[in-house]
Enzyme design. Sequence first.
Site, PDB file in Angstrom:
ATOM      1  N   THR A   1       0.822  -1.213   0.000  1.00 38.28           N
ATOM      2  CA  THR A   1       0.000   0.000   0.000  1.00 38.28           C
ATOM      3  C   THR A   1       0.858   1.267   0.000  1.00 38.28           C
ATOM      4  O   THR A   1       1.865   1.347   0.695  1.00 38.28           O
ATOM      5  CB  THR A   1      -0.926   0.002   1.219  1.00 38.28           C
ATOM      6  OG1 THR A   1      -1.757  -1.158   1.167  1.00 38.28           O
ATOM      7  CG2 THR A   1      -1.803   1.239   1.247  1.00 38.28           C
TER       8      THR A   1
ATOM      9  N   GLY B   1       2.142  -2.916   8.268  1.00 39.12           N
ATOM     10  CA  GLY B   1       2.340  -3.266   9.672  1.00 39.12           C
ATOM     11  C   GLY B   1       3.720  -3.831   9.918  1.00 39.12           C
ATOM     12  O   GLY B   1       4.219  -4.648   9.135  1.00 39.12           O
TER      13      GLY B   1
ATOM     14  N   GLU C   1      -6.175  -4.758   4.126  1.00 33.82           N
ATOM     15  CA  GLU C   1      -6.087  -5.780   3.078  1.00 33.82           C
ATOM     16  C   GLU C   1      -7.273  -5.717   2.123  1.00 33.82           C
ATOM     17  O   GLU C   1      -7.806  -6.737   1.698  1.00 33.82           O
ATOM     18  CB  GLU C   1      -5.975  -7.191   3.697  1.00 33.82           C
ATOM     19  CG  GLU C   1      -4.804  -7.364   4.625  1.00 33.82           C
ATOM     20  CD  GLU C   1      -3.475  -6.964   3.992  1.00 33.82           C
ATOM     21  OE1 GLU C   1      -3.334  -7.125   2.772  1.00 33.82           O
ATOM     22  OE2 GLU C   1      -2.594  -6.480   4.723  1.00 33.82           O
TER      23      GLU C   1
END
Length: 579
Positions: A54, A93, A339
């Site tokens: 992302t 993350g 996601e």
Amino acid sequence: MAIEPIYFGLDRHALILHLNGFVKTIELLGSDAQKEKWLKRSYALDVVGCYAQTELGHGSDVRSLETTATYDQLTQEFVLDSPTISSIKFWPGGLGKTANHAVVQAQTYVDGKHIGLQTFIVPIRDENHVPLENVHIGDIGTKYSFNSTDNGFLRMSNVRVPLENMLARYTQVTSDGKVTFASEKSMKLGYGNMLFLRVFFFYFRCISLSRLATIAIRYGIVRRQFKSQETGIERQIMDYQTHQMRLFPVVGCSYAIVLTSQTLVNTYFRYEEELKDGKEPFVLLRQLHALCSTLKPIATWKVRKFGEIVKQCCGGHGFLEVSGIHRIVKEEEALITAEGANNVILQQTAKYLLEQCQKLMNGEELDEITKYFVNHFQSDTMKHLPKATDYKSLNDKLINAFERRVVVFLRTAAEKFQKLVASGLTIEQVWNEKTQQQFIKAAEYFGEAYMIREAFHNLDNSEFLNEKTRPTIEKFLQIYTIYTILDELASFLYGDFFEEHDVEEIRQSFRDLCHVVRKNAIGIVDSFGYTDDDLMSVLGSFDGDVYNKLINIVRKNPLNKSNTLPGYFDYIKPLRAKI
């Protein structure tokens, strides 16, 4: 084979995305030599990674990612660059503080030619955990929730990595710049790492729901309100019908997810096994992709919805931080967009369903997960569709109600789609401006129907149920299923499956089932095995000593260390004296 939880507390394990994002990507996209080199080091935690896809400007639209990787034939290296502000990797993350490597997706160029989006293993921190040269990295800061995860940003300024760091299972680049693709179609098999994360997200929502149910039902046993005229004793609020009809569906939904996951997880691991055997399981991939893209949204939305219901069932005390409810719900909020934003990935299922519906209309063979469409598709050979009264068992009636809804809404959307395309509008116009929401709804209903069918089917072959427990769990599933029908009744009335008396019958079944399972409520939630440390909830205390614990915590509030607020004597008292 089943997914085993690697965490149980409310705070996420720091290595979840290392194992399920970074490592899984290498397993699925790496060559044998790359897996030999990187997996051993990754499992030993010499290499700790994150999944950097992302960007600041693009999330779900993966094809439009802007990070670039350009092959330098002289040095046999790829040069990775973040050419714009919007190309900065944002949200991965573990990137903020934990990871020392990242798998990075980048638009790749060899000899001036674009060869698509490829994935690279990129070192980002040295042995002292200091960012490497030309790597600009950090944590993105406080979020709405999920703050135990160090989501980060990454900007690369012409960062060089060896040629061998491009994951090469499906695309290979030789030292002299020759590019070989396994096949354009086989590239799609690499999407399995995203599917794994969605399977994982769906499966673990059963934990969130069972935690919520445990807190509320334990508290519902402790809390008493209003005296019985017969006994003069205050009634447990769990004995009130309205309380049961709101909380027991939460238990049923939790079981529906865990039972459905038996099929979903096994299907995913079958897909992986076929990949390892050198096969190309495109049919499995297509079905998994369609299922994961609807089940993940459904489950995350369910937790949000039931979290609010649980909070209300706990009254004012449910609003306290020490109730533990808000921790669960706020953590779940992140997953609605993680996601793949729910409404976006549902369109992937919707497009699959449009293809399947067109096959149905053309008399072609359907995939395994859509074969039931034939049973609810009105045609020349099947002019009279079965109604609710044609099914003898309650389970069959409920399953077919959900499946009828899918076909009715899907067929309506598909016929509208075809008519508008025939009128001269482009497919893009028809999808984005005319029919998108109808197909998204059909996709959501498809996921619900799959979950209901698989949950009831797996009652008989689940390893954690036996002859004594199965009937009770079946009743909780029936409660959840009927709750959903009654809650979304308008959509179930299309297709003439239910008549008025059928609706009243299942409404009465709902009341009766809630009354029957009431005696099992505390036993069911205690069987989940959550300790007080797991729940972190005063209201869900195992010993039921809620009020003593609550007042003791309140007394320890830092504001209660003094009888006056800080600054009272300096500001407030002098001001009052002047009034």
